[in-house]
Design a protein around this motif. Structure first.
Motif: not given
Ligand code: CUK
Ligand code: CUA
Length: 644
Positions: A192-210
């Motif tokens: 995730p771009y932000d510094n918050n917790y994001h469940s790995i289950d939300d990988y496709k929605e909230s994880y990003r390359g760049g």
């Protein structure tokens, strides 16, 4: 013996006189060869790398220091180490991280307020003008704590560290665009771009390359974070990158792996799914128009701000016809743009082929909006076959490619086969293979990825040499191998052990392009290049007290530190400004006070500051740490700390 001797002599000196002299030494040479078990070819190879005392090298190499967080500088062909440049880690000799001014540079690299004293350097990059090295600046990435550092080649010191505000690791940097307009830094592991917790289950929605495009001010050699931007990319693991030049100027290319978006997905106790990240037949080469996107980023409507940093969302990049994907061989390492910018060579560890992409063919599909589909994030995909100039079967585990001064001739590292292969990327023919020491990663040509590659040599950058050198225990030295490529076939000349971290990438520049200065203008803060606030000339030495803050203005000149006595109270904050008044270019003085973890190296003309709390009572001799004259030991003084 005669033929080889005359060969050596003409190689070395090329005069009749020299031939006579060497023939006179015939007996001596045969004796040495016999005693040391050297063959004729060994002697020729030795002669090709030997620099008599005082003779300098043709090329200077800047190598990644890997896990040491440093940059290593050495000469080619002698392979003599010239300097370790402290970048992401403290370095005691140079006082880097031990005096206040260099500590300020190291602390620019704090990540989310945390002090980081470690770095994993991978890819050094030299600044370019018109696609050619200009010898001014060097940038290098830290993969672990995603950051880019900028080094000044006037004094070979680190001047700036810029943490990436949105990435959690990087690997696709540092790469300069052809006029050093930007430094490319691609992420590695999607997060995730932000510094918050994001469940790995939300990988496709909230994880990003760049890919972050760091605006670089070539004149002053600094990244300008405010004028920089990041291109959002899908949660594939982004990898190595390169900037287009010539025909592909304005475009950037970034590899990726794990386009499967595999995230483990296992419960503890179950074996990991090995095929998870290798299920697909291909990954994606990301192709983006950074020049256009730099304009797009200027309109606040086009960006979203994360951690104070502008991100161009994928859909905005797509809408502006500035982001595309092309299938590429699985688990790629290098994407290496040809000197004219017309081709990009991509090699993937899991494919025996090198794939040569044609920018003309890519551009044609883009212009005709001819796509085979879109990825799950709506990015247009180009046809791989239609984008390829062709493929060449090179061997097992091709990784990285360097260009030479002969048109079409390239050199690619083969990780699994432990070879360097020479081939022609235009007619796709393999020309020669050279066995190198196992575990080759990158290889370094002489200016081998510029628009003006020099040929001459290739350096194979091999990891962990288990049998080439004396055994020094279970952690082995690295091995940089120098290969002569001036002939029809390659010839491995010499091994150089390096007792620092993984070599990763190195870049080589003609020595004549470097113009470092030999001393500073009197009173310079080398970290800023400006006059130091603590500059002190002869006769201006003094000790000032303001409450419990003691400021010392000191000078250093053979063989005195002035002042020679300092008395402070326990608990005082001590700020010591030190100026080296020397003009002679080798008159470096060092400074330390035992017990306070302080050390500074003062090059001629330099002013630097150390600062510490005198929190223990006692008597502390201080002294110059560099053997600077016959009276070096006498260059000392006392700091007395009393309990008031
Ligand atoms: S490299 Cu960073 S894993 Cu092939 Cu560029 Cu060594
Ligand atoms: Cu100055 Cu030793």
């Amino acid at each position: 013996m005669k033929p080889v001797l005359s060969k050596i002599s003409s190689l070395l000196l090329g005069t009749t006189l020299a031939v006579t002299a060497i023939h006179a030494a015939d007996g001596e040479l045969s004796k040495v060869m016999k005693e040391r078990g050297l063959s004729e070819i060994d002697v020729i190879r030795a002669a090709k790398t030997y620099n008599p005392t005082g003779v300098k090298d043709k090329y200077v190499v800047f190598s990644s220091g890997g896990q040491s967080g440093q940059v290593i500088v050495y000469g080619v062909p002698s392979m003599r180490i010239l300097k370790y440049i402290a970048v992401f880690t403290p370095e005691p000799w140079q006082g880097y991280g031990y005096d206040k001014d260099s500590l300020a540079i190291l602390r620019q690299g704090n990540v989310r307020g945390k002090e980081i004293n470690w770095g994993d350097t991978h890819h050094p990059a030299l600044s370019e003008i018109d696609g050619k090295y200009d010898g001014k600046w060097l940038a290098i990435n830290d993969k672990a704590n995603p950051r880019i550092a900028v080094l000044d080649l006037e004094d070979f010191e680190t001047k700036q560290i810029v943490p990436n505000p949105v990435f959690k690791s990087n690997h696709g940097g540092a790469f300069f665009t052809p006029n050093s307009e930007y430094i490319i830094e691609a992420s590695q592991y999607a997060a995730p771009y932000d510094n918050n917790y994001h469940s790995i289950d939300d990988y496709k929605e909230s994880y990003r390359g760049g890919v972050t495009m760091w605006k670089f001010d070539h004149k002053i050699g600094r990244i300008k974070p405010k004028d920089s931007y990041t291109i959002e990319m899908p949660p594939y693991h982004q990898d190595l990158s390169d900037a287009g030049k010539g025909a592909s100027y304005g475009w950037g290319f970034t590899n990726s792996f794990n386009t499967e978006m595999y995230t483990g997905g296992i419960e503890i106790g179950n074996p990991p799914n090995e095929a998870g990240m290798s299920r697909n037949d291909t990954d994606f080469l990301h192709v983006y128009n950074w020049k256009k996107l730099a304009e797009v980023a200027k309109d606040p409507k086009n960006v979203k701000i994360v951690n104070g940093h502008p991100i161009i969302p994928m859909e905005v990049a797509v809408k502006n016809n500035a982001l595309f994907l092309i299938p590429e061989p699985k688990s790629p390492h290098g994407v290496d743009v040809s000197p004219d910018g017309k081709y990009m060579i991509v090699c993937g560890k899991l494919d025996t082929h090198a794939s040569v992409y044609s920018f003309e063919k890519i551009k044609k599909q883009i212009d005709n909006k001819e796509f085979i589909g879109k990825d799950p994030y709506g990015i247009p995909i180009l046809d791989m076959k239609k984008s390829l100039h062709g493929q060449a079967e090179l061997g097992l585990g091709p990784l990285h490619t360097q260009y030479s001064n002969v048109d079409g001739e390239v050199y690619t590292s083969l990780y699994v086969d432990s070879q360097v292969v020479k081939w022609n990327y235009k007619d796709l023919k393999v020309l020669d293979k050279e066995n190198v020491h196992y575990n080759i990663g990158h290889l370094a040509g002489m200016e081998g990825k510029t628009s003006d590659p020099q040929g001459d040599y290739i350096i194979a950058l091999n990891k962990l040499a288990i049998d080439r050198f004396q055994n020094v225990g279970p952690l082995h030295p690295q091995n940089h191998q120098l290969i002569d490529i001036s002939g029809k076939t390659m010839d491995l000349l010499v091994d150089m052990p390096l007792p620092l971290g993984e070599p990763h990438q190195a870049v080589a520049i003609r020595a004549e392009k470097l113009h470092p200065h030999v001393r500073y203008k009197m009173g310079t803060n080398s970290k800023t290049g400006k006059q130091h606030i603590g500059k002190t000339l002869a006769g201006q030495e003094r000790i000032e007290r303001d409450g419990n803050h003691v400021t010392i203005y000191a000078t250093f000149v053979r063989s005195h530190i002035n002042p020679e006595r300092i008395t402070v109270n326990k608990g005082d904050l001590v700020t010591m400004h030190m100026t080296n008044l020397e003009r002679a270019q080798d008159e470096t003085h060092g400074f330390t006070i035992g017990g306070f973890d302080q050390h500074a190296s003062l090059e001629p003309g330099e002013t630097t500051t150390m600062e510490f709390v005198a929190d223990i009572e006692g008597v502390f001799p201080y002294y110059c740490t560099e053997f600077c004259s016959a009276l070096h030991l006498e260059m000392m003084g006392y700091m007395m700390v009393k309990d008031p």
